[in-house]
Design a protein around this motif. Sequence first.
Motif, mmCIF file in Angstrom:
data_model
loop_
_atom_site.group_PDB
_atom_site.id
_atom_site.type_symbol
_atom_site.label_atom_id
_atom_site.label_comp_id
_atom_site.label_asym_id
_atom_site.label_seq_id
_atom_site.Cartn_x
_atom_site.Cartn_y
_atom_site.Cartn_z
ATOM 1 N N THR A 24 26.108 49.304 29.210
ATOM 2 C CA THR A 24 25.839 50.126 30.498
ATOM 3 C C THR A 24 25.588 51.481 30.218
ATOM 4 O O THR A 24 25.343 52.088 29.026
ATOM 5 N N ASP B 247 27.110 53.982 30.653
ATOM 6 C CA ASP B 247 28.483 54.734 30.342
ATOM 7 C C ASP B 247 29.426 53.774 29.517
ATOM 8 O O ASP B 247 30.818 54.164 29.304
ATOM 9 N N GLY B 248 29.143 52.607 28.863
ATOM 10 C CA GLY B 248 30.109 51.969 28.190
ATOM 11 C C GLY B 248 29.605 50.459 27.985
ATOM 12 O O GLY B 248 28.260 50.343 27.621
ATOM 13 N N SER B 249 30.121 49.663 28.283
ATOM 14 C CA SER B 249 29.862 48.125 28.154
ATOM 15 C C SER B 249 30.793 47.161 28.936
ATOM 16 O O SER B 249 31.768 47.250 29.239
ATOM 17 N N VAL B 250 29.971 46.181 29.439
ATOM 18 C CA VAL B 250 30.786 45.115 29.992
ATOM 19 C C VAL B 250 30.278 43.749 29.697
ATOM 20 O O VAL B 250 29.400 43.506 29.080
ATOM 21 N N THR C 285 20.844 46.711 32.776
ATOM 22 C CA THR C 285 22.506 47.198 32.766
ATOM 23 C C THR C 285 22.575 48.406 32.095
ATOM 24 O O THR C 285 23.332 49.364 32.583
ATOM 25 N N SER D 233 29.461 51.161 34.204
ATOM 26 C CA SER D 233 30.131 49.904 34.455
ATOM 27 C C SER D 233 30.588 49.655 35.741
ATOM 28 O O SER D 233 30.625 48.320 36.039
ATOM 29 N N LEU E 20 28.151 48.186 38.128
ATOM 30 C CA LEU E 20 27.794 46.625 37.639
ATOM 31 C C LEU E 20 28.958 45.871 38.166
ATOM 32 O O LEU E 20 28.499 44.958 38.676
ATOM 33 N N ILE E 21 30.114 46.366 38.053
ATOM 34 C CA ILE E 21 31.389 45.359 38.238
ATOM 35 C C ILE E 21 31.271 45.120 39.974
ATOM 36 O O ILE E 21 31.504 44.001 40.386
ATOM 37 N N ARG F 217 35.494 44.094 31.826
ATOM 38 C CA ARG F 217 35.525 45.600 30.961
ATOM 39 C C ARG F 217 35.814 44.762 29.710
ATOM 40 O O ARG F 217 36.590 43.814 29.312
#
Lengths: 410, 410
Positions: free
Chosen positions: B245, B247-250, B298, B303, B306-307, B319
């Motif tokens: 994402t 700013d991170g990943s999911v 994405t 993140s 997205l959630i 997460r």
Amino acid sequence: MWNVLNGVRILDLSRVFAGPAATQVLGDLGADVVKVEEPGKGDEARGFGVTKEMVESGITVSPSFVALNRNKRSVAINLASEAGQRAIRSMVRECDVVVNNFRPGTMEKYGLGYEDLRAERADIVYCQFSAYGNVGPLANFGANDVALQAHSGLMSITGEADRSPVRCGTSVIDLHASLALVIAIMAALMHRERTGEGQMVESSLLRSSAHLMNYFYGEYWVTGAIRKPMGTANHLSVPNQVFPTADGSVVIIAPGDDMWRRCATALDAQALDRPEWRGMLDRQRHRADLIQAMTAVTLRLGSAELIDRLAPAKVNVARVNNLGQAADHPQLAAIGAITSFEMDGREVKAVASPFDLCGIPPAPNRPPPLLAAHTDEVLRELGIGDSDIEMLRAQGAFSQPRTTTSGDSR
Amino acid sequence: MWNVLNGVRILDLSRVFAGPAATQVLGDLGADVVKVEEPGKGDEARGFGVTKEMVESGITVSPSFVALNRNKRSVAINLASEAGQRAIRSMVRECDVVVNNFRPGTMEKYGLGYEDLRAERADIVYCQFSAYGNVGPLANFGANDVALQAHSGLMSITGEADRSPVRCGTSVIDLHASLALVIAIMAALMHRERTGEGQMVESSLLRSSAHLMNYFYGEYWVTGAIRKPMGTANHLSVPNQVFPTADGSVVIIAPGDDMWRRCATALDAQALDRPEWRGMLDRQRHRADLIQAMTAVTLRLGSAELIDRLAPAKVNVARVNNLGQAADHPQLAAIGAITSFEMDGREVKAVASPFDLCGIPPAPNRPPPLLAAHTDEVLRELGIGDSDIEMLRAQGAFSQPRTTTSGDSR
């Protein structure tokens, strides 16, 4: 299948992996498992991983469905229809256990919650399986195995050091959860035997994942340590990982001090049996040096030679097998870990439940059921008369729902 | 702990992970678990992963021992001594279950094999846990969790595509085996309740690993497919993996056709809701294209965003937590997955057994025992008089063996 749970009837409304894997073990133990599926469509797992090539070669049910649904009968009931709900409530009167893995609230919406069903059968064992449990901030989140591998931190400790995490290659949280469910159900049956009381039992992917992570969480709670991936190695002891050989690779594990000494001696005493590596804490502290020295030794030897040296010295050593080598390894058949049943006129092999009851001779397995194959048979056995079955049918209990409800399942 | 197995006494000769994890669940269910350890040294797991820093800060027992040994009492008996063996045979008369995980043949060598112990107690449930089972070409090989991850092929499907395999970060085969053992023991107790007969039950790391790999082996047996590592992805369905994402990943999982449609709509209908991706087989066939298109979407979103989009659409999303985030996540405490006990004057948190029996209020836990803390107490309870205890002591039943025998355990 064994006869331990003969006389126990299980109404299994669960789908995909954890629930069906649980009820298969219960079926293997002799329970009469009635699998309730959505008319027309069935358990989604019937289609998982079925490729065009498989369909073309005559395989229409997925290997994962076949692996987890022997020793069950299938009835197709539309739970979204009022007639279907009435059929379930009638069936529950003759059942001991109900299993479901709908999202929290779905069973209640259908009039099939614990309070509804215990009104039909006071001592029912009602098994609620969910993703994250029935309360708390994530209660309404859907999830599957990979989601919990991510959420639980399992992914964060799986992979190569300093690279992105990966998943554990199999559905470990689903399958672990399945055995937890079996235990919960058996415990509730034992409690009922003694007290006459039924109850609700629960588990979740979250609880399964937490149990698999228990010693990591425990360490974190006490020391604050946040472990990271270590490839094939293990923070608990050294050596305990894959080593390259002259012609492949093997796992070598020598956690205890005695086993390490035997390992060092069997491989190359001069290079490895050093005084500064003799204690468990010493080997932890000198991990990098020790692994480097071990690798220098293992690279000089073939895998077979390494095994021939280490196994007689009672040092743990194993080959890194691919799936075919593992599935066909003669050890698996030798210990009775493979079972079978007849399906479509041929013998199909499957992995047996992961234990043996040596005092009880097993009976043959039922093959995984065709969708809806036993609807009338089961309803009749459960005391629902032919005219009632016809009325339920006319009212849509056994027909495909107009809009699919599968999206409500986890 | 619950009261389901109150009145069941378990003599637990097992050490390290699978056996102790099993007897902890049985203890959580109310069984009286007597842990037999080697005098002076104890279960090797007491020392696993204990670093110099931990010792310096007052932690002398490993987090893994603490995680797996509550609700037990410890007696220290030298099984290599004749007096120790006599003590065990006396104790067995008052026990319902004996658990061991010695290498095949070791219990027999000690005069504590199934035939020896059923001579003391005809209806004993004798639980034999081993690495590869008691027969077959690998019966005499030692192994641990990582060895079976390698042997079973689990390692061969865990890792990044086209790189070396890695281990699943936790001791999944040990812990899964522990629940299998609990089921086998409970099944044997149910059989005994009905028939009066005891029996031998068995499991092994190999059976546990095979159960975890069941659908992979099943597929291989039918189609010959040998799956390989796929990073965080999954051969069963698409999408079902980690996505980066902004700013991170999911993790995003949408295996079913309905869920995929909701996923595509919630993220970017124009880019993702394509007719050629609507069926499960279609998404398998176009896996690479679909993942690429998903990733493009994405990467544009955070993140949390997205959630917030996917969860209400009932698409599975999670997460990727590290161990601390996972252990401290409020969901875990909310569902009662954390238990506790007092140890060294402070409250210690631990992961509860992976299920809940909602109809039975739990009693407080016993903390993991100090080595040998209950030797005299337990022997007296089991009907061995003080003078006999003193004689056994004088004959070396409770003293450290002269040469350590720990190398004989798996």
